[in-house]
Design a protein around this motif. Structure first.
Motif, PDB file in Angstrom:
ATOM      1  N   ILE A 125     -52.448  12.860  -9.946  1.00 28.47           N
ATOM      2  CA  ILE A 125     -51.062  13.325 -10.075  1.00 28.47           C
ATOM      3  C   ILE A 125     -50.964  14.802  -9.754  1.00 28.47           C
ATOM      4  O   ILE A 125     -50.071  15.235  -9.014  1.00 28.47           O
ATOM      5  CB  ILE A 125     -50.520  13.004 -11.485  1.00 28.47           C
ATOM      6  CG1 ILE A 125     -50.342  11.490 -11.629  1.00 28.47           C
ATOM      7  CG2 ILE A 125     -49.210  13.746 -11.750  1.00 28.47           C
ATOM      8  CD1 ILE A 125     -50.055  11.029 -13.031  1.00 28.47           C
ATOM      9  N   GLU A 126     -51.897  15.592 -10.276  1.00 29.35           N
ATOM     10  CA  GLU A 126     -51.887  17.024  -9.995  1.00 29.35           C
ATOM     11  C   GLU A 126     -52.071  17.291  -8.502  1.00 29.35           C
ATOM     12  O   GLU A 126     -51.433  18.176  -7.938  1.00 29.35           O
ATOM     13  CB  GLU A 126     -52.964  17.746 -10.812  1.00 29.35           C
ATOM     14  CG  GLU A 126     -52.650  17.793 -12.297  1.00 29.35           C
ATOM     15  CD  GLU A 126     -51.323  18.477 -12.594  1.00 29.35           C
ATOM     16  OE1 GLU A 126     -51.126  19.629 -12.152  1.00 29.35           O
ATOM     17  OE2 GLU A 126     -50.477  17.862 -13.266  1.00 29.35           O
ATOM     18  N   GLU A 127     -52.940  16.529  -7.861  1.00 30.41           N
ATOM     19  CA  GLU A 127     -53.158  16.679  -6.419  1.00 30.41           C
ATOM     20  C   GLU A 127     -51.902  16.313  -5.636  1.00 30.41           C
ATOM     21  O   GLU A 127     -51.544  16.984  -4.667  1.00 30.41           O
ATOM     22  CB  GLU A 127     -54.343  15.831  -5.972  1.00 30.41           C
ATOM     23  CG  GLU A 127     -54.813  16.125  -4.584  1.00 30.41           C
ATOM     24  CD  GLU A 127     -55.357  17.530  -4.391  1.00 30.41           C
ATOM     25  OE1 GLU A 127     -55.264  18.034  -3.249  1.00 30.41           O
ATOM     26  OE2 GLU A 127     -55.855  18.142  -5.351  1.00 30.41           O
ATOM     27  N   CYS A 128     -51.219  15.259  -6.059  1.00 28.48           N
ATOM     28  CA  CYS A 128     -49.954  14.884  -5.406  1.00 28.48           C
ATOM     29  C   CYS A 128     -48.937  16.010  -5.530  1.00 28.48           C
ATOM     30  O   CYS A 128     -48.227  16.320  -4.582  1.00 28.48           O
ATOM     31  CB  CYS A 128     -49.389  13.611  -6.026  1.00 28.48           C
ATOM     32  SG  CYS A 128     -50.242  12.098  -5.570  1.00 28.48           S
ATOM     33  N   ALA A 136     -47.414   3.608 -13.612  1.00 27.52           N
ATOM     34  CA  ALA A 136     -48.595   3.012 -14.239  1.00 27.52           C
ATOM     35  C   ALA A 136     -48.813   3.610 -15.623  1.00 27.52           C
ATOM     36  O   ALA A 136     -49.082   2.883 -16.586  1.00 27.52           O
ATOM     37  CB  ALA A 136     -49.827   3.219 -13.361  1.00 27.52           C
ATOM     38  N   ILE A 137     -48.666   4.928 -15.737  1.00 25.08           N
ATOM     39  CA  ILE A 137     -48.851   5.595 -17.035  1.00 25.08           C
ATOM     40  C   ILE A 137     -47.725   5.225 -17.991  1.00 25.08           C
ATOM     41  O   ILE A 137     -47.960   5.034 -19.181  1.00 25.08           O
ATOM     42  CB  ILE A 137     -48.942   7.123 -16.850  1.00 25.08           C
ATOM     43  CG1 ILE A 137     -50.244   7.458 -16.134  1.00 25.08           C
ATOM     44  CG2 ILE A 137     -48.851   7.843 -18.183  1.00 25.08           C
ATOM     45  CD1 ILE A 137     -50.344   8.901 -15.674  1.00 25.08           C
ATOM     46  N   GLU A 138     -46.527   5.114 -17.480  1.00 28.37           N
ATOM     47  CA  GLU A 138     -45.393   4.711 -18.311  1.00 28.37           C
ATOM     48  C   GLU A 138     -45.665   3.349 -18.954  1.00 28.37           C
ATOM     49  O   GLU A 138     -45.349   3.118 -20.113  1.00 28.37           O
ATOM     50  CB  GLU A 138     -44.133   4.655 -17.453  1.00 28.37           C
ATOM     51  CG  GLU A 138     -42.874   4.267 -18.195  1.00 28.37           C
ATOM     52  CD  GLU A 138     -41.675   4.176 -17.260  1.00 28.37           C
ATOM     53  OE1 GLU A 138     -40.796   3.334 -17.517  1.00 28.37           O
ATOM     54  OE2 GLU A 138     -41.610   4.928 -16.272  1.00 28.37           O
ATOM     55  N   LEU A 139     -46.281   2.462 -18.181  1.00 29.07           N
ATOM     56  CA  LEU A 139     -46.566   1.111 -18.667  1.00 29.07           C
ATOM     57  C   LEU A 139     -47.839   1.034 -19.495  1.00 29.07           C
ATOM     58  O   LEU A 139     -47.962   0.166 -20.358  1.00 29.07           O
ATOM     59  CB  LEU A 139     -46.668   0.146 -17.479  1.00 29.07           C
ATOM     60  CG  LEU A 139     -45.376  -0.055 -16.684  1.00 29.07           C
ATOM     61  CD1 LEU A 139     -45.659  -0.804 -15.398  1.00 29.07           C
ATOM     62  CD2 LEU A 139     -44.346  -0.798 -17.532  1.00 29.07           C
ATOM     63  N   ASN A 140     -48.788   1.927 -19.221  1.00 26.15           N
ATOM     64  CA  ASN A 140     -50.066   1.905 -19.934  1.00 26.15           C
ATOM     65  C   ASN A 140     -50.584   3.332 -20.043  1.00 26.15           C
ATOM     66  O   ASN A 140     -51.190   3.861 -19.113  1.00 26.15           O
ATOM     67  CB  ASN A 140     -51.083   1.024 -19.206  1.00 26.15           C
ATOM     68  CG  ASN A 140     -52.387   0.890 -19.949  1.00 26.15           C
ATOM     69  OD1 ASN A 140     -52.675   1.644 -20.877  1.00 26.15           O
ATOM     70  ND2 ASN A 140     -53.200  -0.069 -19.557  1.00 26.15           N
ATOM     71  N   GLN A 141     -50.362   3.943 -21.207  1.00 20.88           N
ATOM     72  CA  GLN A 141     -50.730   5.340 -21.396  1.00 20.88           C
ATOM     73  C   GLN A 141     -52.241   5.575 -21.322  1.00 20.88           C
ATOM     74  O   GLN A 141     -52.679   6.708 -21.156  1.00 20.88           O
ATOM     75  CB  GLN A 141     -50.171   5.855 -22.715  1.00 20.88           C
ATOM     76  CG  GLN A 141     -48.667   5.955 -22.680  1.00 20.88           C
ATOM     77  CD  GLN A 141     -48.080   6.537 -23.942  1.00 20.88           C
ATOM     78  OE1 GLN A 141     -48.761   6.718 -24.940  1.00 20.88           O
ATOM     79  NE2 GLN A 141     -46.801   6.840 -23.899  1.00 20.88           N
ATOM     80  N   GLU A 142     -53.020   4.528 -21.398  1.00 26.79           N
ATOM     81  CA  GLU A 142     -54.473   4.683 -21.281  1.00 26.79           C
ATOM     82  C   GLU A 142     -54.867   5.182 -19.889  1.00 26.79           C
ATOM     83  O   GLU A 142     -55.974   5.680 -19.700  1.00 26.79           O
ATOM     84  CB  GLU A 142     -55.184   3.367 -21.586  1.00 26.79           C
ATOM     85  CG  GLU A 142     -55.097   2.986 -23.053  1.00 26.79           C
ATOM     86  CD  GLU A 142     -55.802   1.684 -23.370  1.00 26.79           C
ATOM     87  OE1 GLU A 142     -56.611   1.222 -22.553  1.00 26.79           O
ATOM     88  OE2 GLU A 142     -55.537   1.142 -24.441  1.00 26.79           O
ATOM     89  N   TYR A 143     -53.979   5.068 -18.922  1.00 25.48           N
ATOM     90  CA  TYR A 143     -54.267   5.550 -17.569  1.00 25.48           C
ATOM     91  C   TYR A 143     -54.034   7.057 -17.427  1.00 25.48           C
ATOM     92  O   TYR A 143     -54.336   7.626 -16.374  1.00 25.48           O
ATOM     93  CB  TYR A 143     -53.415   4.817 -16.536  1.00 25.48           C
ATOM     94  CG  TYR A 143     -53.777   3.367 -16.325  1.00 25.48           C
ATOM     95  CD1 TYR A 143     -55.093   2.928 -16.350  1.00 25.48           C
ATOM     96  CD2 TYR A 143     -52.789   2.428 -16.073  1.00 25.48           C
ATOM     97  CE1 TYR A 143     -55.418   1.596 -16.137  1.00 25.48           C
ATOM     98  CE2 TYR A 143     -53.105   1.098 -15.858  1.00 25.48           C
ATOM     99  CZ  TYR A 143     -54.418   0.696 -15.891  1.00 25.48           C
ATOM    100  OH  TYR A 143     -54.736  -0.618 -15.679  1.00 25.48           O
ATOM    101  N   LEU A 162     -55.419   9.929 -18.564  1.00 24.61           N
ATOM    102  CA  LEU A 162     -56.559  10.769 -18.193  1.00 24.61           C
ATOM    103  C   LEU A 162     -57.122  10.385 -16.834  1.00 24.61           C
ATOM    104  O   LEU A 162     -57.468  11.246 -16.017  1.00 24.61           O
ATOM    105  CB  LEU A 162     -57.649  10.704 -19.254  1.00 24.61           C
ATOM    106  CG  LEU A 162     -57.327  11.383 -20.578  1.00 24.61           C
ATOM    107  CD1 LEU A 162     -58.438  11.146 -21.589  1.00 24.61           C
ATOM    108  CD2 LEU A 162     -57.103  12.880 -20.370  1.00 24.61           C
ATOM    109  N   GLU A 163     -57.210   9.108 -16.576  1.00 27.65           N
ATOM    110  CA  GLU A 163     -57.759   8.611 -15.316  1.00 27.65           C
ATOM    111  C   GLU A 163     -56.942   9.091 -14.112  1.00 27.65           C
ATOM    112  O   GLU A 163     -57.505   9.404 -13.058  1.00 27.65           O
ATOM    113  CB  GLU A 163     -57.793   7.083 -15.352  1.00 27.65           C
ATOM    114  CG  GLU A 163     -58.330   6.428 -14.122  1.00 27.65           C
ATOM    115  CD  GLU A 163     -58.313   4.912 -14.216  1.00 27.65           C
ATOM    116  OE1 GLU A 163     -58.489   4.278 -13.170  1.00 27.65           O
ATOM    117  OE2 GLU A 163     -58.107   4.348 -15.310  1.00 27.65           O
TER     118      GLU A 163
END
Length: 75
Positions: A65-68, A50-57, A59-60
């Motif tokens: 990701i850290e929890e994973c 999702a971040i690769e496709l839309n870097q606006e994600y 921070l959200e």
């Protein structure tokens, strides 16, 4: 009941991704479902895509990701 709703949502999101492999929101939402189902192995790649496709994600999704990663290291 919640698991059934997640299952139905996953079916829809899988279809959306099949139709458009660049659908960042579908990857984000599918990752969130996997995360809530405690399936970090499937959540993390979806969040990263999702971040690769839309870097606006970025921070959200950072905390998810850290929890994973924490959960992955605990195995």
């Amino acid at each position: 009941l919640a698991t059934e709703k997640f299952g139905n949502a996953l079916i829809d999101l899988n279809s959306a991704i099949e139709l458009d492999k660049n659908n960042a929101e579908a990857y984000k939402l599918r990752g969130a479902i996997y995360f809530n189902l405690k399936n970090k192995g499937k959540a993390l790649p979806d969040f990263l895509r999702a971040i690769e496709l839309n870097q606006e994600y970025s921070l959200e999704l950072f905390d998810f990701i850290e929890e994973c990663k924490k959960l992955d290291n605990a195995d």
